[in-house]
Structures are given as C-alpha cells and as structure tokens.
Design an enzyme around this catalytic site. Sequence first.
Site, PDB file in Angstrom:
ATOM      1  N   HIS A 110      30.329  29.734  -4.832  1.00  0.00           N
ATOM      2  CA  HIS A 110      29.948  28.708  -3.872  1.00  0.00           C
ATOM      3  C   HIS A 110      28.426  28.518  -3.943  1.00  0.00           C
ATOM      4  O   HIS A 110      27.688  29.504  -3.976  1.00  0.00           O
ATOM      5  CB  HIS A 110      30.360  29.136  -2.459  1.00  0.00           C
ATOM      6  CG  HIS A 110      30.037  28.102  -1.431  1.00  0.00           C
ATOM      7  ND1 HIS A 110      30.762  26.934  -1.310  1.00  0.00           N
ATOM      8  CD2 HIS A 110      29.040  28.031  -0.516  1.00  0.00           C
ATOM      9  CE1 HIS A 110      30.229  26.194  -0.342  1.00  0.00           C
ATOM     10  NE2 HIS A 110      29.190  26.842   0.150  1.00  0.00           N
ATOM     11  N   VAL A 145      37.685  28.911   4.710  1.00  0.00           N
ATOM     12  CA  VAL A 145      36.979  28.317   3.576  1.00  0.00           C
ATOM     13  C   VAL A 145      35.622  28.987   3.363  1.00  0.00           C
ATOM     14  O   VAL A 145      34.866  29.221   4.315  1.00  0.00           O
ATOM     15  CB  VAL A 145      36.777  26.800   3.830  1.00  0.00           C
ATOM     16  CG1 VAL A 145      35.933  26.178   2.726  1.00  0.00           C
ATOM     17  CG2 VAL A 145      38.115  26.103   3.919  1.00  0.00           C
ATOM     18  N   ASP A 146      35.327  29.312   2.117  1.00  0.00           N
ATOM     19  CA  ASP A 146      34.032  29.883   1.734  1.00  0.00           C
ATOM     20  C   ASP A 146      33.681  31.125   2.546  1.00  0.00           C
ATOM     21  O   ASP A 146      32.534  31.327   2.968  1.00  0.00           O
ATOM     22  CB  ASP A 146      32.919  28.821   1.826  1.00  0.00           C
ATOM     23  CG  ASP A 146      33.204  27.642   0.911  1.00  0.00           C
ATOM     24  OD1 ASP A 146      33.757  27.857  -0.179  1.00  0.00           O
ATOM     25  OD2 ASP A 146      32.888  26.503   1.278  1.00  0.00           O
TER      26      ASP A 146
HETATM   27  C1  GAR Z   1      29.325  24.466  -8.807  1.00  0.00           C
HETATM   28  O1  GAR Z   1      28.027  24.254  -8.307  1.00  0.00           O
HETATM   29  C2  GAR Z   1      30.130  25.325  -7.836  1.00  0.00           C
HETATM   30  O2  GAR Z   1      29.357  26.304  -7.203  1.00  0.00           O
HETATM   31  C3  GAR Z   1      30.590  24.279  -6.865  1.00  0.00           C
HETATM   32  O3  GAR Z   1      30.954  23.180  -7.651  1.00  0.00           O
HETATM   33  C4  GAR Z   1      30.122  23.160  -8.815  1.00  0.00           C
HETATM   34  C5  GAR Z   1      31.005  23.051 -10.031  1.00  0.00           C
HETATM   35  O4  GAR Z   1      30.231  22.821 -11.169  1.00  0.00           O
HETATM   36  N1  GAR Z   1      31.695  24.758  -6.074  1.00  0.00           N
HETATM   37  C6  GAR Z   1      31.912  24.413  -4.824  1.00  0.00           C
HETATM   38  O5  GAR Z   1      31.203  23.647  -4.207  1.00  0.00           O
HETATM   39  C7  GAR Z   1      33.142  25.048  -4.187  1.00  0.00           C
HETATM   40  N2  GAR Z   1      33.105  24.929  -2.784  1.00  0.00           N
HETATM   41  P1  GAR Z   1      30.814  23.105 -12.611  1.00  0.00           P
HETATM   42  O6  GAR Z   1      32.136  22.338 -12.701  1.00  0.00           O
HETATM   43  O7  GAR Z   1      29.782  22.535 -13.548  1.00  0.00           O
HETATM   44  O8  GAR Z   1      30.992  24.586 -12.760  1.00  0.00           O
END
Ligand code: GAR
Length: 201
Positions: A110, A145-146
């Site tokens: 996260h 969540v989270d």
């Molecule tokens: C990442 O920054 C991850 O931490 C976030 O989505 C992005 C995915 O990037 N996740 C969340 O926000 C989950 N709540 P990626 O597809 O390039 O790994």
Amino acid sequence: MAKVRTAILISGGGSNMEALIAASRRPDYPAEIVLVVASNHKAGGIAKAKAAGIAAISFDHKAHDREGLERAVNAELEKASIELVCLAGWMRLLSPYLIGQWHNRMINIHPSLLPDFKGLHTHRRALEAGKSEHGCTVHFVRQDVDSGPIIGQAKVPVLPGDTEETLAARVLLEEHKLYPHALELVASGRVRVEGDEIVRA
Ligand code: GAR
C-alpha cells in the site's frame, strides 16, 4: 530448497509485479512467481508477465459479482498449487471469502505509511496533510481495508514543490525495493504471523 509457489494479483501496469519477478530470478530467492492474475483484460502487467515467461490470466471483473470473481480467481490459484499470494496494485476490495481462504498467506503493498492514509489518493492526501515524510507498507491482509500485521515500511521525504506525481514516483521506487524484501522475509519464514502479531526469526 523448494521455493514457495507464489501468485501476484494485479489490476494495472504491474511495476511491483516486475520487481517481484526480477527478484525471484535470484537462485537463492525463496519464492517462485508461477502465476499472475489480473482483474481486468486491459491490465498492462499481463503482457509483461507473459514476456517474462510467467503464466498470466485475466478476468473481466465487471462480468462477476465480487465473490464470483474471487471464486474464479481462487480456483486458478488452487489449480496452480499456489502457497502465497501477493496483491500488487489489485484494486478490487476483497470479500471475506478470498481473505479467509488465504489467511496469513496473502500480503499487500500500500502506498502510504500505514495506518496513515488507508484507501485511495494517498499521495494527494499526504501532501494536503502537510506531511514531511511519506512512504509505503507491506502487510498481511485482513478484512479491514489496508490493515493487518505490518511486515515492513519504507519512508521517503516529502520535498518542497512536490506534486502528487513526483511524490508517487519517489514512493514507487521504494515499493520496488520493499516488496521483494518483504516477500523474501515471508517466503523464507523469517517473518511469520501469530494471531495478529508479527514474529521475526
Ligand atoms: C502501487 O503504487 C501500489 O502500492 C498501489 O497501486 C500501485 C500499483 O502500481 N496499490 C494500492 O493502492 C492498493 N490499495 P503497479 O501496478 O505499477 O505495481
């Protein structure tokens, strides 16, 4: 040493997935990435996984209700004899069904220093809150969540003039180091969870 059979669940570009795959190429790395599952057919990570020689499948989440999607995903995880699941930008809320199936065997990254900024738009909210530090967290997944026992965090400074984009990019670089390290800790058994407490060997 038998490597832990690991799946990665994605919804987007999959840069964290790529970092995990790259790390898993190390001969002594304790996890093997054997399957990538995407929640939508357009996820950019699908082609990247296939290019890396990893089986990748995608679903149209709109064609299922929440638990229906999760049952379909879970069937694929079981078919591939998956032992550990990494959520890497999986942008669907999870129901008790999948979380129950993978209790203490599912981890998530996260983009904030939890418990700060659960949910979406973490970088914007960190800027709006005037934080001087921000970062990312890898944790075991729980129903809220989270939330869930924290395996590791990485911090970055918030710099004068930062925008949501510059801050997100700085955090993402840290995500790409933190997540492979956290998976290594869990897959090697150096970090485990008892109840809701992290135990470090
Ligand atoms: C990442 O920054 C991850 O931490 C976030 O989505 C992005 C995915 O990037 N996740 C969340 O926000 C989950 N709540 P990626 O597809 O390039 O790994």
